[in-house]
Design a protein around this motif. Structure first.
Motif, PDB file in Angstrom:
ATOM      1  N   TYR A   1       0.824  -1.202   0.000  1.00  0.00           N
ATOM      2  CA  TYR A   1       0.000   0.000   0.000  1.00  0.00           C
ATOM      3  C   TYR A   1       0.864   1.260   0.000  1.00  0.00           C
ATOM      4  CZ  TYR A   1      -2.867  -3.538   2.460  1.00  0.00           C
ATOM      5  OH  TYR A   1      -3.520  -4.689   2.837  1.00  0.00           O
TER       6      TYR A   1
ATOM      7  N   TYR B   1       0.180   5.098   1.574  1.00  0.00           N
ATOM      8  CA  TYR B   1      -0.664   5.994   2.339  1.00  0.00           C
ATOM      9  C   TYR B   1      -0.032   7.386   2.327  1.00  0.00           C
ATOM     10  CZ  TYR B   1      -3.444   2.282   4.594  1.00  0.00           C
ATOM     11  OH  TYR B   1      -4.297   1.238   4.853  1.00  0.00           O
TER      12      TYR B   1
ATOM     13  N   GLN C   1       0.076  10.899   4.631  1.00  0.00           N
ATOM     14  CA  GLN C   1      -0.269  11.495   5.920  1.00  0.00           C
ATOM     15  C   GLN C   1      -0.081  13.010   5.818  1.00  0.00           C
ATOM     16  OE1 GLN C   1       2.097  10.576   9.529  1.00  0.00           O
ATOM     17  NE2 GLN C   1       0.149  10.306  10.585  1.00  0.00           N
TER      18      GLN C   1
ATOM     19  N   PHE D   1      -3.587  12.998   9.384  1.00  0.00           N
ATOM     20  CA  PHE D   1      -4.601  12.119   8.852  1.00  0.00           C
ATOM     21  C   PHE D   1      -3.995  11.209   7.786  1.00  0.00           C
ATOM     22  CE2 PHE D   1      -8.395  10.252   7.849  1.00  0.00           C
ATOM     23  CZ  PHE D   1      -8.846  10.517   6.569  1.00  0.00           C
ATOM     24  N   LEU D   2      -4.202   9.905   7.929  1.00  0.00           N
ATOM     25  CA  LEU D   2      -3.654   8.912   7.011  1.00  0.00           C
ATOM     26  C   LEU D   2      -4.712   8.506   6.009  1.00  0.00           C
ATOM     27  CD1 LEU D   2      -1.709   6.572   9.357  1.00  0.00           C
ATOM     28  CD2 LEU D   2      -0.901   7.199   7.122  1.00  0.00           C
TER      29      LEU D   2
ATOM     30  N   ILE E   1      -5.468   6.223   2.440  1.00  0.00           N
ATOM     31  CA  ILE E   1      -4.986   5.229   1.480  1.00  0.00           C
ATOM     32  C   ILE E   1      -4.956   5.854   0.099  1.00  0.00           C
ATOM     33  CG2 ILE E   1      -7.327   4.284   1.173  1.00  0.00           C
ATOM     34  CD1 ILE E   1      -4.092   2.228   0.998  1.00  0.00           C
TER      35      ILE E   1
ATOM     36  N   ILE F   1      -5.328  -2.950  -7.050  1.00  0.00           N
ATOM     37  CA  ILE F   1      -6.673  -3.317  -6.627  1.00  0.00           C
ATOM     38  C   ILE F   1      -7.447  -2.129  -6.061  1.00  0.00           C
ATOM     39  CG2 ILE F   1      -6.239  -5.756  -6.282  1.00  0.00           C
ATOM     40  CD1 ILE F   1      -5.897  -5.222  -3.306  1.00  0.00           C
ATOM     41  N   ILE F   2      -6.755  -1.157  -5.565  1.00  0.00           N
ATOM     42  CA  ILE F   2      -7.418   0.025  -5.042  1.00  0.00           C
ATOM     43  C   ILE F   2      -6.675   1.261  -5.518  1.00  0.00           C
ATOM     44  CG2 ILE F   2      -7.855   1.412  -2.958  1.00  0.00           C
ATOM     45  CD1 ILE F   2      -8.564  -1.176  -1.532  1.00  0.00           C
TER      46      ILE F   2
ATOM     47  N   PHE G   1       3.727   6.981   3.309  1.00  0.00           N
ATOM     48  CA  PHE G   1       4.074   5.709   3.938  1.00  0.00           C
ATOM     49  C   PHE G   1       3.744   4.545   3.030  1.00  0.00           C
ATOM     50  CE2 PHE G   1       5.333   6.794   8.178  1.00  0.00           C
ATOM     51  CZ  PHE G   1       4.677   7.972   8.466  1.00  0.00           C
TER      52      PHE G   1
ATOM     53  N   ALA H   1      -0.872  -4.539   9.355  1.00  0.00           N
ATOM     54  CA  ALA H   1      -0.035  -3.906   8.349  1.00  0.00           C
ATOM     55  C   ALA H   1       1.299  -3.507   8.956  1.00  0.00           C
ATOM     56  CB  ALA H   1      -0.736  -2.685   7.773  1.00  0.00           C
TER      57      ALA H   1
END
Lengths: 114, 112
Positions: free
Chosen positions: A33, A35, A37, A42-43, A45, A55-56, A90, A103
């Motif tokens: 993944y 991410y 921040q 606030f984190l 995706i 996939i995302i 991240f 994770a």
């Protein structure tokens, strides 16, 4: 041994430049993944890859392009950097099909666009 | 979209006291996890509680989960200065690929 490592740790660059952040995991996980921040911690995706396949893809400008050459690596390339891209990015990995979704995170890349 | 909301946003206590952080979420979940982030570092997984569990312990950590209220709490007992960090709850969805959705976090300051 670092489980999830990302480089560089700090990145200062000018607006309009293109930069890449690299991520590698040695945990044998199938899913990785990215991410973001923000300054308020606030984190959010950005992308999720499973076995090298996207996939995302959350609502991320197409200036951000992830690349997964193999399931142990997920790199993030950013074109035409903007001031608003300044954040900590991240990388993380997990193995969802083992029945849990803990994770593991890298140390982060602090990107500053000036 | 944001899933978890931590409460309080910031908490300041003395060493030896207990710290309680709460998390609320919106949708059905497979599990809920708590992470810690020290300043300038990545997130570290602390504890995972599944949707069919109500309470879980790990060392000085106690997590509760109330799926009817869609809320969880993290209790750190006998806090230490080294517990100073930001704490995040994260939820894993019921179906599909388990991408975690994080809340905004609680910043905990433990003073000696």
């Amino acid at each position: 041994d670092t489980a999830v490592s990302q480089t560089p740790k700090y990145l200062v660059t000018q607006m309009g430049n293109d930069k890449s952040i690299k991520c590698e995991q040695n945990l044998g996980h199938d899913t990785m993944y990215w991410y973001k921040q923000d300054s308020k911690k606030f984190l959010k995706i950005m992308f999720s890859y499973n076995n090298k396949e996207l996939i995302i893809n959350e609502t991320v400008p197409n200036r951000f392009s992830p690349k997964s050459p193999d399931k142990a690596h997920l790199n993030l390339h950013i074109n035409s950097l903007e001031l608003g891209d300044s954040a900590v990015y991240f990388c993380a990995s997990s193995q969802p099909n083992r029945g849990y979704t803990e994770a593991f995170f890298g140390q982060g890349t602090r990107l500053t666009v000036v | 979209s944001q899933q978890g909301e931590e409460d309080p946003q910031a908490l300041s206590i003395q060493e030896g006291e207990n710290a309680t952080m709460n998390c609320s979420y919106k949708t059905s979940i497979n599990n809920l996890q708590w992470y810690r982030q020290n300043s300038g570092r990545g997130l570290v997984h602390l504890i995972l509680i599944r949707s069919n569990e109500r309470e879980k312990h790990s060392g000085r950590l106690r997590v509760t989960l109330d799926t009817s209220k869609k809320s969880s709490s993290l209790l750190i007992t006998a806090s230490r200065a080294a517990d100073t960090a930001s704490y995040f709850c994260a939820t894993a969805p019921l179906t599909g690929y388990s991408t975690l959705t994080f809340g905004k976090g609680t910043m905990l300051l433990v003073s000696p």
